[in-house]
Design an enzyme around this catalytic site. Sequence first.
Site, PDB file in Angstrom:
ATOM      1  CD  GLU A 267      12.462  -1.256   9.353  1.00 56.81           C
ATOM      2  OE1 GLU A 267      13.440  -1.600   8.102  1.00 56.81           O
ATOM      3  OE2 GLU A 267      11.744  -2.706   9.940  1.00 56.81           O
TER       4      GLU A 267
ATOM      5  N   GLY B 256       7.957  -4.712  10.220  1.00 54.21           N
ATOM      6  CA  GLY B 256       8.377  -5.962  10.810  1.00 54.21           C
ATOM      7  C   GLY B 256       7.468  -6.516  10.159  1.00 54.21           C
TER       8      GLY B 256
ATOM      9  CB  ALA C 260       6.662  -1.418  13.195  1.00 58.55           C
TER      10      ALA C 260
ATOM     11  CD  GLU D  37      12.303  -6.257  11.797  1.00 52.87           C
ATOM     12  OE1 GLU D  37      11.526  -5.635  11.748  1.00 52.87           O
ATOM     13  OE2 GLU D  37      13.604  -6.073  12.151  1.00 52.87           O
TER      14      GLU D  37
HETATM   15  N1  CAA Z   1       2.179   2.187  10.286  1.00 55.11           N
HETATM   16  C1  CAA Z   1       1.053   2.558  10.330  1.00 55.11           C
HETATM   17  N2  CAA Z   1       0.114   2.486   9.595  1.00 55.11           N
HETATM   18  C2  CAA Z   1       0.653   2.401   7.445  1.00 55.11           C
HETATM   19  C3  CAA Z   1       1.438   1.691   8.049  1.00 55.11           C
HETATM   20  C4  CAA Z   1       2.920   1.299   8.793  1.00 55.11           C
HETATM   21  N3  CAA Z   1       3.804   0.334   8.839  1.00 55.11           N
HETATM   22  N4  CAA Z   1       1.993   1.402   6.107  1.00 55.11           N
HETATM   23  C5  CAA Z   1       1.133   1.752   6.041  1.00 55.11           C
HETATM   24  N5  CAA Z   1       0.068   2.206   6.464  1.00 55.11           N
HETATM   25  C6  CAA Z   1      -1.024   3.311   6.478  1.00 55.11           C
HETATM   26  C7  CAA Z   1      -1.158   4.655   6.170  1.00 55.11           C
HETATM   27  O1  CAA Z   1      -0.522   5.142   6.594  1.00 55.11           O
HETATM   28  C8  CAA Z   1      -1.898   4.461   5.203  1.00 55.11           C
HETATM   29  O2  CAA Z   1      -2.888   5.283   6.329  1.00 55.11           O
HETATM   30  P1  CAA Z   1      -4.328   6.167   5.350  1.00 55.11           P
HETATM   31  O3  CAA Z   1      -5.444   5.745   4.442  1.00 55.11           O
HETATM   32  O4  CAA Z   1      -5.400   6.280   7.688  1.00 55.11           O
HETATM   33  O5  CAA Z   1      -3.683   7.160   5.124  1.00 55.11           O
HETATM   34  C9  CAA Z   1      -2.561   3.273   4.639  1.00 55.11           C
HETATM   35  O6  CAA Z   1      -2.390   2.810   5.329  1.00 55.11           O
HETATM   36  C10 CAA Z   1      -2.168   2.415   3.368  1.00 55.11           C
HETATM   37  O7  CAA Z   1      -0.989   3.165   2.914  1.00 55.11           O
HETATM   38  P2  CAA Z   1      -0.171   3.906   1.981  1.00 55.11           P
HETATM   39  O8  CAA Z   1      -1.855   4.555   1.279  1.00 55.11           O
HETATM   40  O9  CAA Z   1       0.761   4.526   1.822  1.00 55.11           O
HETATM   41  O10 CAA Z   1      -0.743   3.076   0.640  1.00 55.11           O
HETATM   42  P3  CAA Z   1       0.241   3.014  -0.852  1.00 55.11           P
HETATM   43  O11 CAA Z   1      -0.071   2.046  -1.421  1.00 55.11           O
HETATM   44  O12 CAA Z   1      -0.149   4.224  -1.150  1.00 55.11           O
HETATM   45  O13 CAA Z   1       1.725   2.761   0.055  1.00 55.11           O
HETATM   46  C11 CAA Z   1       3.531   1.362   1.432  1.00 55.11           C
HETATM   47  C12 CAA Z   1       2.635   1.303   0.559  1.00 55.11           C
HETATM   48  C13 CAA Z   1       3.855   1.576   0.426  1.00 55.11           C
HETATM   49  C14 CAA Z   1       3.568  -0.037   2.068  1.00 55.11           C
HETATM   50  C15 CAA Z   1       3.356   2.736   2.553  1.00 55.11           C
HETATM   51  O14 CAA Z   1       2.518   2.048   3.351  1.00 55.11           O
HETATM   52  C16 CAA Z   1       4.469   2.344   3.512  1.00 55.11           C
HETATM   53  O15 CAA Z   1       5.434   3.274   2.818  1.00 55.11           O
HETATM   54  N6  CAA Z   1       4.546   1.917   4.386  1.00 55.11           N
HETATM   55  C17 CAA Z   1       5.735   2.248   5.402  1.00 55.11           C
HETATM   56  C18 CAA Z   1       6.736   0.913   5.565  1.00 55.11           C
HETATM   57  C19 CAA Z   1       7.153   0.516   6.687  1.00 55.11           C
HETATM   58  O16 CAA Z   1       8.195   2.236   6.252  1.00 55.11           O
HETATM   59  N7  CAA Z   1       7.587   0.020   7.252  1.00 55.11           N
HETATM   60  C20 CAA Z   1       8.540  -0.014   8.292  1.00 55.11           C
HETATM   61  C21 CAA Z   1       7.876   0.498   9.556  1.00 55.11           C
HETATM   62  S1  CAA Z   1       8.889   0.420  11.199  1.00 55.11           S
HETATM   63  C22 CAA Z   1       8.889  -0.892  11.731  1.00 55.11           C
HETATM   64  O17 CAA Z   1       8.740  -2.198  11.483  1.00 55.11           O
HETATM   65  C23 CAA Z   1      10.196  -0.769  12.706  1.00 55.11           C
HETATM   66  C24 CAA Z   1      10.803  -2.309  13.246  1.00 55.11           C
HETATM   67  O18 CAA Z   1      11.432  -2.994  12.521  1.00 55.11           O
HETATM   68  C25 CAA Z   1       9.622  -3.832  14.002  1.00 55.11           C
END
Ligand code: CAA
Length: 257
Positions: free
Chosen positions: A131, A108, A65, A111
Site C-alpha cells: 500500500e 488486502g 483491495a 490481510e
Molecule cells: N485493484 C484493482 N485492479 C487490480 C489490482 C488491485 N489491487 N491488482 C491488479 N489489478 C488489475 C490490473 O489493473 C490489471 O487490470 P487491466 O488488465 O485492466 O489493466 C490486471 O489486474 C492485471 O494486473 P497487472 O497488469 O498489473 O499484472 P502484473 O502481473 O503486471 O502485476 C501486480 C501484478 C504486481 C500484483 C500488480 O497488479 C499490482 O501491483 N497490483 C496492486 C497491488 C497493490 O497495491 N495492492 C494493495 C491494494 S490497496 C489495499 O489492499 C488496501 C487494504 O489494506 C485493504
Amino acid sequence: MEFIKVTEQYQPAIALIQLNRPKELNALNKQLMEEVRDTLQLLDKNDAVRVIIITGDERAFAAGADIKQMADKSAIDMLLIDQFSTWDQIRKTKKPIIAAVSGFALGGGCEFAMMCDMIIASETAKFGQPEIKIGTIPGAGGTQRLTKAVGKAKAMELILTGRFLSAEEAHFYGLVNKVVPVEMYLHETVELAKEIASMSPVAVQLAKEAINRSFETQLDEGLAFERKNFYLTFASADQKEGMNAFIEKRKPTFSGR
Ligand code: CAA
C-alpha cells in the site's frame, strides 16, 4: 454469486470458496467480500460442513483491495462505505478456515489470507503489503496481523517498503503453515482440511475460539477462557465418544454434538 465460486463436499465435510475475478487478479471489491461474508455465514450454520477453504487461482490469491473502486474516494466516502465491517463479520466465522495461496497475496489479499486460521502456500506465493507504494497504508489488519506473525522488524520492512515476501521466507517467519509445489497446494490444503474435519467439530470450534482469544487478552484471562472451553467439551457427546474410543482401542466417530 458473481465474484466467487462455492463448492460443498459433504464426504469429507469441506466447503471451498474460490475467489473468481481472474482478470483483475481477484482484487477484492466490496461485492466480492459481501459474497464471501454471506457464504461464510451460511456455511457456519450448515452442520454438514466442518472446514472451509478459501482460495484464488494459480496466478493470484488476491492482489489487494480494488484500487479502481477506491482511487477517487474521500475519507468520508470511505468512512460511510465502511467496507471493513464486512471483514469484521468474516472474522467472526466459527468454523476453521484455511487459505490456499498461490501467486500474489498482496495488500488486502495478504490481510485476507492472514485473517484465515491457517495458510498453505504454493512455492510461487508472494505475500506483501505494498500500500505504501500507492500512498496509503494497510487498512484491513496488515499492521497488526503481519506484525504479530513475523515480528516488528520484518513487518516494518515489508510495510514501509512494500517489498514482497517469498513463500519460503513466509514459511521461515511463521506466516504460513507449509509450502508445497504449485500443483500440490490445493491438494495439500484439502488433506489438512480432511484431518481437521475428522475431529469433533465442537472441540475444533472451542479450540479456535480459545486460540483467537490469546490475541485479545492477558495470559490470566486467556487461561481462564481456555479452561471454560475445556470444561464445556465435557458437555459434548464427542468428548465421551473420543475418550471411550481411546480406552476401547478403536477409532472415534464424532457426531458434532
Ligand atoms: N485493484 C484493482 N485492479 C487490480 C489490482 C488491485 N489491487 N491488482 C491488479 N489489478 C488489475 C490490473 O489493473 C490489471 O487490470 P487491466 O488488465 O485492466 O489493466 C490486471 O489486474 C492485471 O494486473 P497487472 O497488469 O498489473 O499484472 P502484473 O502481473 O503486471 O502485476 C501486480 C501484478 C504486481 C500484483 C500488480 O497488479 C499490482 O501491483 N497490483 C496492486 C497491488 C497493490 O497495491 N495492492 C494493495 C491494494 S490497496 C489495499 O489492499 C488496501 C487494504 O489494506 C485493504
